[in-house]
Design an enzyme around this catalytic site. Structure first.
Site, PDB file in Angstrom:
ATOM      1  N   ARG A 211      -7.334  -0.262  -6.930  1.00 14.73           N
ATOM      2  CA  ARG A 211      -7.570   0.816  -5.952  1.00 14.73           C
ATOM      3  C   ARG A 211      -7.737   2.114  -6.734  1.00 14.73           C
ATOM      4  O   ARG A 211      -6.953   2.415  -7.631  1.00 14.73           O
ATOM      5  CB  ARG A 211      -6.415   0.915  -4.940  1.00 14.73           C
ATOM      6  CG  ARG A 211      -6.311  -0.331  -4.050  1.00 14.73           C
ATOM      7  CD  ARG A 211      -5.444  -0.075  -2.823  1.00 14.73           C
ATOM      8  NE  ARG A 211      -6.081   0.811  -1.871  1.00 14.73           N
ATOM      9  CZ  ARG A 211      -5.439   1.373  -0.837  1.00 14.73           C
ATOM     10  NH1 ARG A 211      -4.152   1.151  -0.652  1.00 14.73           N
ATOM     11  NH2 ARG A 211      -6.077   2.166  -0.007  1.00 14.73           N
TER      12      ARG A 211
ATOM     13  N   ARG B 128       0.862  -1.178   0.000  1.00 14.22           N
ATOM     14  CA  ARG B 128       0.000   0.000   0.000  1.00 14.22           C
ATOM     15  C   ARG B 128       0.904   1.236   0.000  1.00 14.22           C
ATOM     16  O   ARG B 128       2.124   1.131   0.156  1.00 14.22           O
ATOM     17  CB  ARG B 128      -1.028   0.013   1.147  1.00 14.22           C
ATOM     18  CG  ARG B 128      -0.638  -0.575   2.447  1.00 14.22           C
ATOM     19  CD  ARG B 128       0.468   0.139   3.174  1.00 14.22           C
ATOM     20  NE  ARG B 128       0.226   1.565   3.315  1.00 14.22           N
ATOM     21  CZ  ARG B 128       1.140   2.467   3.575  1.00 14.22           C
ATOM     22  NH1 ARG B 128       2.425   2.110   3.696  1.00 14.22           N
ATOM     23  NH2 ARG B 128       0.856   3.753   3.686  1.00 14.22           N
ATOM     24  N   GLY B 129       0.258   2.419  -0.156  1.00 12.35           N
ATOM     25  CA  GLY B 129       1.030   3.648  -0.318  1.00 12.35           C
ATOM     26  C   GLY B 129       1.146   3.930  -1.811  1.00 12.35           C
ATOM     27  O   GLY B 129       1.463   3.019  -2.597  1.00 12.35           O
ATOM     28  N   ALA B 130       0.876   5.182  -2.190  1.00  9.39           N
ATOM     29  CA  ALA B 130       0.725   5.501  -3.612  1.00  9.39           C
ATOM     30  C   ALA B 130       1.914   5.060  -4.485  1.00  9.39           C
ATOM     31  O   ALA B 130       1.721   4.332  -5.475  1.00  9.39           O
ATOM     32  CB  ALA B 130       0.448   6.996  -3.767  1.00  9.39           C
TER      33      ALA B 130
ATOM     34  N   GLN C 181      -1.939   2.765   9.854  1.00  9.68           N
ATOM     35  CA  GLN C 181      -0.638   2.851   9.163  1.00  9.68           C
ATOM     36  C   GLN C 181       0.388   3.597  10.021  1.00  9.68           C
ATOM     37  O   GLN C 181       1.584   3.319   9.952  1.00  9.68           O
ATOM     38  CB  GLN C 181      -0.789   3.578   7.827  1.00  9.68           C
ATOM     39  CG  GLN C 181      -1.496   2.802   6.739  1.00  9.68           C
ATOM     40  CD  GLN C 181      -2.975   3.089   6.690  1.00  9.68           C
ATOM     41  OE1 GLN C 181      -3.587   3.446   7.701  1.00  9.68           O
ATOM     42  NE2 GLN C 181      -3.592   2.918   5.541  1.00  9.68           N
TER      43      GLN C 181
ATOM     44  N   ASP D 250      -1.793  10.882  -2.223  1.00  9.86           N
ATOM     45  CA  ASP D 250      -2.215   9.835  -3.164  1.00  9.86           C
ATOM     46  C   ASP D 250      -2.535  10.409  -4.531  1.00  9.86           C
ATOM     47  O   ASP D 250      -2.452   9.720  -5.554  1.00  9.86           O
ATOM     48  CB  ASP D 250      -3.407   9.069  -2.606  1.00  9.86           C
ATOM     49  CG  ASP D 250      -2.951   8.236  -1.418  1.00  9.86           C
ATOM     50  OD1 ASP D 250      -2.905   8.773  -0.311  1.00  9.86           O
ATOM     51  OD2 ASP D 250      -2.574   7.068  -1.641  1.00  9.86           O
TER      52      ASP D 250
ATOM     53  N   ASN E   3      -5.171  12.582   0.407  1.00  7.94           N
ATOM     54  CA  ASN E   3      -4.290  11.721   1.219  1.00  7.94           C
ATOM     55  C   ASN E   3      -5.153  10.979   2.233  1.00  7.94           C
ATOM     56  O   ASN E   3      -6.383  11.172   2.281  1.00  7.94           O
ATOM     57  CB  ASN E   3      -3.201  12.561   1.906  1.00  7.94           C
ATOM     58  CG  ASN E   3      -2.093  11.696   2.497  1.00  7.94           C
ATOM     59  OD1 ASN E   3      -1.577  10.797   1.823  1.00  7.94           O
ATOM     60  ND2 ASN E   3      -1.745  11.915   3.747  1.00  7.94           N
ATOM     61  N   LYS E   4      -4.533  10.164   3.026  1.00  2.00           N
ATOM     62  CA  LYS E   4      -5.233   9.307   3.981  1.00  2.00           C
ATOM     63  C   LYS E   4      -6.270  10.074   4.794  1.00  2.00           C
ATOM     64  O   LYS E   4      -6.020  11.196   5.215  1.00  2.00           O
ATOM     65  CB  LYS E   4      -4.186   8.670   4.904  1.00  2.00           C
ATOM     66  CG  LYS E   4      -4.695   7.721   5.958  1.00  2.00           C
ATOM     67  CD  LYS E   4      -5.600   6.648   5.422  1.00  2.00           C
ATOM     68  CE  LYS E   4      -4.996   5.843   4.299  1.00  2.00           C
ATOM     69  NZ  LYS E   4      -5.990   4.979   3.594  1.00  2.00           N
TER      70      LYS E   4
HETATM   71  O1  MRU Z   1      -4.496   3.296   2.054  1.00  3.06           O
HETATM   72  P1  MRU Z   1      -3.019   3.492   1.929  1.00  3.06           P
HETATM   73  O2  MRU Z   1      -2.252   2.944   3.087  1.00  3.06           O
HETATM   74  O3  MRU Z   1      -2.499   3.014   0.596  1.00  3.06           O
HETATM   75  O4  MRU Z   1      -2.839   5.058   1.967  1.00  3.06           O
HETATM   76  C1  MRU Z   1      -1.560   5.591   1.905  1.00  3.06           C
HETATM   77  C2  MRU Z   1      -1.526   7.061   2.078  1.00  3.06           C
HETATM   78  O5  MRU Z   1      -2.541   7.727   2.176  1.00  3.06           O
HETATM   79  C3  MRU Z   1      -0.174   7.707   2.048  1.00  3.06           C
HETATM   80  O6  MRU Z   1      -0.123   8.800   2.886  1.00  3.06           O
HETATM   81  C4  MRU Z   1       0.111   8.172   0.607  1.00  3.06           C
HETATM   82  O7  MRU Z   1      -0.046   7.096  -0.272  1.00  3.06           O
HETATM   83  C5  MRU Z   1       1.448   8.703   0.461  1.00  3.06           C
HETATM   84  S1  MRU Z   1       2.611   7.391   0.492  1.00  3.06           S
HETATM   85  C6  MRU Z   1       4.126   7.869   0.047  1.00  3.06           C
END
Ligand code: MRU
Length: 354
Positions: A96, A53-55, A203, A244, A254-255
């Protein structure tokens, strides 16, 4: 792939003999389990279920999935190959919806194929392997460059709040927001981190705290609803988060909970920084209202593992991301530099230099 061997460096995706392994981020920090993947369907499921996970990391994973799909295609002609390849990319793209890096990486893989249709099917397969490995290697380099641009914004002694995990685990390595913090530490600054736990997937508690501890960067974990109190007590100097997707006007997805932190930062006159590679900028969307927001399973809120927290049958709303309007963003740090003020112009210039 040429990854420098350094056991201290966290890289959540690694390659072994034409297969890839991913660290299962659902199980951290209790267990460090690596799964092996060799088909695009397996990689798609790993992205959907948040093993990875994470963009930026899901962009990298999607590129690897596309390569795995490509090498299994049986096609008479390059044109036929390309038609089948696009279908594979569609499956990966549907895993996603919010992080644009996923689509960005797949577009790059498709673009390579489409612009090389005069080559043989075998040559296309080899080229796509090269492209997927290049996307992986470039990501860590980009993060290190972004770190150098961003660390000048972090004062020595700063207590930095972050939300979610925008670290090595969310990328091919080093991290975006945590990359800026790592670069500040490497520049000799004393920096400590306050990590929001980041309900419901945790996270911050599970991943950010884990990777900063591994790097010996001081980290204090708080619940999401404690950030305002700490700011009011003068215990936070700035905020830095990842993204994201960033719309053309600088609005940031973002999250979930990031918007709340940005509002609190404004109230307390604290800088609110976003660190995101150019691959996270989506100039096709004029503002954040057009960014699709993923909604996830109610069980993420009602349960922790198998323990039920909420009454059976309760209505649940579980958006995984929110939008922070650009007026709350002090600066956006990319690998091209620091954009402030006129985001529309600054971000387009960043993309043009890509
Ligand atoms: O749902 P996730 O864990 O994929 O969400 C991740 C985030 O929101 C991060 O802050 C974002 O992707 C930046 S990661 C370098």
């Amino acid at each position: 792939m040429s990854c420098p061997i350094d056991s201290k460096v966290i890289r959540p995706i690694r390659f072994i003999a034409g297969q890839c392994q991913m660290l299962d981020q659902r199980l951290l920090p209790a267990e460090e389990v690596w799964h092996t993947y060799k088909t695009y369907q397996e990689v798609a499921e790993a992205i959907r279920s948040m093993v990875v996970r994470g963009a930026p990391a899901i962009g990298v994973a999607a590129a690897i999935g596309a390569w795995f799909g490509a090498r299994d295609i049986e096609a008479e002609s390059s044109w036929d190959f390309f038609q089948q390849f696009k279908e594979i990319c569609d499956v990966l793209a549907a895993t996603r919806p919010t992080a644009v890096n996923l689509v960005w990486a797949l577009d790059r893989m498709k673009h390579f194929t489409e612009s090389n249709l005069e080559r043989s099917v075998l040559e296309l397969k080899i080229g796509l392997e090269y492209e997927a490995l290049a996307i992986t290697e470039e990501d860590e380099k980009i993060n290190r460059t972004m770190g150098k641009h961003g660390e000048v914004l972090i004062p020595d002694g700063a207590r930095v709040l972050t939300h979610c995990n925008a670290g090595a685990l969310a990328t091919a390595g080093y991290g975006t927001a945590l990359g800026v913090i790592r670069a500040a530490v490497e520049a000799g600054k004393k920096v400590s981190v306050i990590a929001d736990e980041t309900r419901p997937f945790l996270q911050g508690a599970r991943l950010t705290a884990w990777e900063l501890q591994k790097d010996n960067i001081p980290v204090t974990l708080i619940c999401d609803n404690m950030a305002g109190y700490l700011m009011s007590k003068g215990a936070i100097d700035c905020v830095i988060v990842g993204a994201d997707r960033v719309a053309a006007n600088g609005d940031v997805a973002n999250k979930i909970g990031t918007y709340t932190v940005a509002v609190l930062a404004k109230e307390h006159n604290l800088p609110f920084y976003v660190a995101a590679p150019v691959s996270t900028i989506d100039l096709s969307l004029s503002d954040g209202s057009q960014i699709p927001i993923e909604e996830r399973d109610a069980r993420e809120l009602t349960h922790i593992k198998d323990i039920q927290l909420a009454p059976e049958g309760v209505d649940v709303f579980n958006p995984a991301f929110d939008i922070t309007p650009q007026r709350l963003v002090t600066a956006i740090i990319t690998e091209k530099g620091v954009v402030q003020g006129d985001y529309l112009t600054g971000l387009s210039e960043n993309i043009r230099q890509r």
